[in-house]
Design an enzyme around this catalytic site. Sequence first.
Site, mmCIF file in Angstrom:
data_model
loop_
_atom_site.group_PDB
_atom_site.id
_atom_site.type_symbol
_atom_site.label_atom_id
_atom_site.label_comp_id
_atom_site.label_asym_id
_atom_site.label_seq_id
_atom_site.Cartn_x
_atom_site.Cartn_y
_atom_site.Cartn_z
ATOM 1 N N ARG A 43 45.056 -20.845 -18.857
ATOM 2 C CA ARG A 43 44.297 -19.708 -18.289
ATOM 3 C C ARG A 43 43.391 -19.047 -19.317
ATOM 4 N NH1 ARG A 43 49.263 -18.391 -15.606
ATOM 5 N NH2 ARG A 43 49.194 -19.221 -13.499
ATOM 6 N N LYS A 70 28.364 -18.555 -19.745
ATOM 7 C CA LYS A 70 28.337 -19.498 -18.622
ATOM 8 C C LYS A 70 28.901 -20.830 -19.100
ATOM 9 C CE LYS A 70 24.563 -17.837 -15.712
ATOM 10 N NZ LYS A 70 23.218 -18.120 -15.177
ATOM 11 N N GLU A 123 12.495 -22.124 -24.253
ATOM 12 C CA GLU A 123 13.384 -21.013 -23.850
ATOM 13 C C GLU A 123 13.024 -19.737 -24.627
ATOM 14 O OE1 GLU A 123 15.382 -20.977 -21.323
ATOM 15 O OE2 GLU A 123 16.030 -23.034 -20.939
ATOM 16 N N LYS A 149 18.654 -12.275 -25.219
ATOM 17 C CA LYS A 149 19.664 -12.886 -24.341
ATOM 18 C C LYS A 149 20.885 -11.970 -24.240
ATOM 19 C CE LYS A 149 21.962 -15.952 -21.997
ATOM 20 N NZ LYS A 149 22.270 -17.342 -21.829
ATOM 21 N N GLU A 191 25.419 -11.976 -13.338
ATOM 22 C CA GLU A 191 24.183 -12.330 -12.624
ATOM 23 C C GLU A 191 24.133 -11.761 -11.200
ATOM 24 O OE1 GLU A 191 22.658 -16.228 -13.615
ATOM 25 O OE2 GLU A 191 21.468 -16.235 -11.786
ATOM 26 N N ARG A 213 20.093 -10.493 -14.834
ATOM 27 C CA ARG A 213 20.341 -11.762 -15.547
ATOM 28 C C ARG A 213 19.532 -12.901 -14.923
ATOM 29 N NH1 ARG A 213 25.862 -14.189 -18.291
ATOM 30 N NH2 ARG A 213 24.911 -16.134 -18.981
ATOM 31 N N ASN A 272 16.237 -16.946 -15.480
ATOM 32 C CA ASN A 272 15.918 -18.171 -14.748
ATOM 33 C C ASN A 272 14.408 -18.353 -14.565
ATOM 34 O OD1 ASN A 272 18.675 -18.558 -14.463
ATOM 35 N ND2 ASN A 272 18.734 -17.387 -12.562
ATOM 36 N N HIS A 312 12.857 -21.703 -14.082
ATOM 37 C CA HIS A 312 13.920 -22.685 -13.854
ATOM 38 C C HIS A 312 13.987 -23.224 -12.423
ATOM 39 C CE1 HIS A 312 15.068 -21.497 -17.838
ATOM 40 N NE2 HIS A 312 16.085 -22.318 -17.841
ATOM 41 N N HIS A 350 14.185 -27.100 -12.414
ATOM 42 C CA HIS A 350 15.294 -27.900 -11.882
ATOM 43 C C HIS A 350 14.777 -28.932 -10.887
ATOM 44 C CE1 HIS A 350 18.293 -24.481 -13.029
ATOM 45 N NE2 HIS A 350 18.062 -25.304 -14.022
ATOM 46 N N HIS A 397 14.869 -30.593 -20.787
ATOM 47 C CA HIS A 397 15.010 -29.347 -20.030
ATOM 48 C C HIS A 397 13.909 -28.347 -20.395
ATOM 49 C CE1 HIS A 397 16.819 -26.094 -17.845
ATOM 50 N NE2 HIS A 397 16.906 -25.366 -18.940
HETATM 51 N N1 GLY Z 1 20.834 -19.618 -19.085
HETATM 52 C C1 GLY Z 1 20.729 -18.525 -18.232
HETATM 53 C C2 GLY Z 1 21.876 -17.577 -18.317
HETATM 54 O O1 GLY Z 1 22.664 -17.668 -19.233
HETATM 55 O O2 GLY Z 1 22.011 -16.738 -17.466
#
Ligand code: GLY
Length: 361
Positions: free
Chosen positions: A121, A143, A185, A227, A237, A241, A245, A248, A252, A265
């Site tokens: 956990r 993430k 980025e 960031k 998000e 947040r 994107n 993106h 994508h 990417h």
């Molecule tokens: N890569 C986008 C984020 O971390 O929200």
Amino acid sequence: MKTVEVSLPRQKYSVQIKAGAIADMGPLLTACAAAQRCAVFADGVVAELYQEPIVKSLEESGYEVTTHSRSLGEADKTLAAVQEFYDILLDGRFERKSPIVALGGGVTGDTIGFVASTYLRGVPLVQVPTTLLSMVDASVGGKVAVNVPQGKNLIGSFYQPKLVVVDPNVLSSLPKAELRSGLAECIKHAVIRDAELFAWTEKHADELLALDSGRLVELLERNISIKAKVVVEDEREQGVRAHLNFGHTFAHAIEKTAGYGRVLHGEAVGLGMLAAARLSIVLGLCGQEVYDAIHRLLSRVGLPTQYELADAATLLDAMRLDKKVSEGDIRFVLPLSIGEVCIRGGVAEKDIHEAWSAVRA
Ligand code: GLY
């Protein structure tokens, strides 16, 4: 050592940025996750280059270190790879306090992060990103995820690391195309939050591409700070947040229709930012100068500004399958100016097609 603090309501951690930082891993880890044992899990190629100084420093600080490395490309970001790492931990009877160090690029951080988030956990996670892209983006913010046959990153969670160690020296072994991909980025961060950083990146592009150590540390500190700030504002998000994107949704779709691995990417993100800027112009949200500035900076760092895209209907289908689509509506992050973005849904198909035309070769 430059430090960026990520101060979330329930957890604080630091991002330590310094040339040569990986050789300080032992003291850095002791300060936030003291334990008898730890694991260093790595991408195979990266392990050969950088695992030794990390393990040496950890052992000097008294850790009993278990290492395991394997191929960790996009195709390896699977539950099977996760099971392989679980087996090492289970067979070695790793306990809850024993930290896991994830050494590698974004795929490594995502996969090992997922392992750390679920083993018993959750055990302490340390991210040691080795690509520019993972330094400024993936390693910060929690993430973690793996891919399944149904799609990318569909199984995962938010799981913050205890520590992130960023050593710009490791970028010397990074292929130039990957460095450029990471710069995409950085350009994204500048467009969504910081016009001055945008101008700075343009001014120092040659030094950054030549891996000037001082400039790189400044680039890393400024981008990681952006960031971190966005993540602190909106960890899960629910709101801002999503600004991360930017580019993106288009990117994508490019990656999916081109076939994963055909386009980097960051290259796709660069193209996606241009398409988003065109869409913003079409919707009357920004002027041509925003598109021109992004185009100029992408060209300056050697990123593509055009691509042989799939047909419009195929691209639209790919966009609709994106996991960020809400009740069938594609939500776009669109620039208002360099330094400010907004989110818009309900965009007409003809406007999306017009946006694609900006980057179609
Ligand atoms: N890569 C986008 C984020 O971390 O929200």
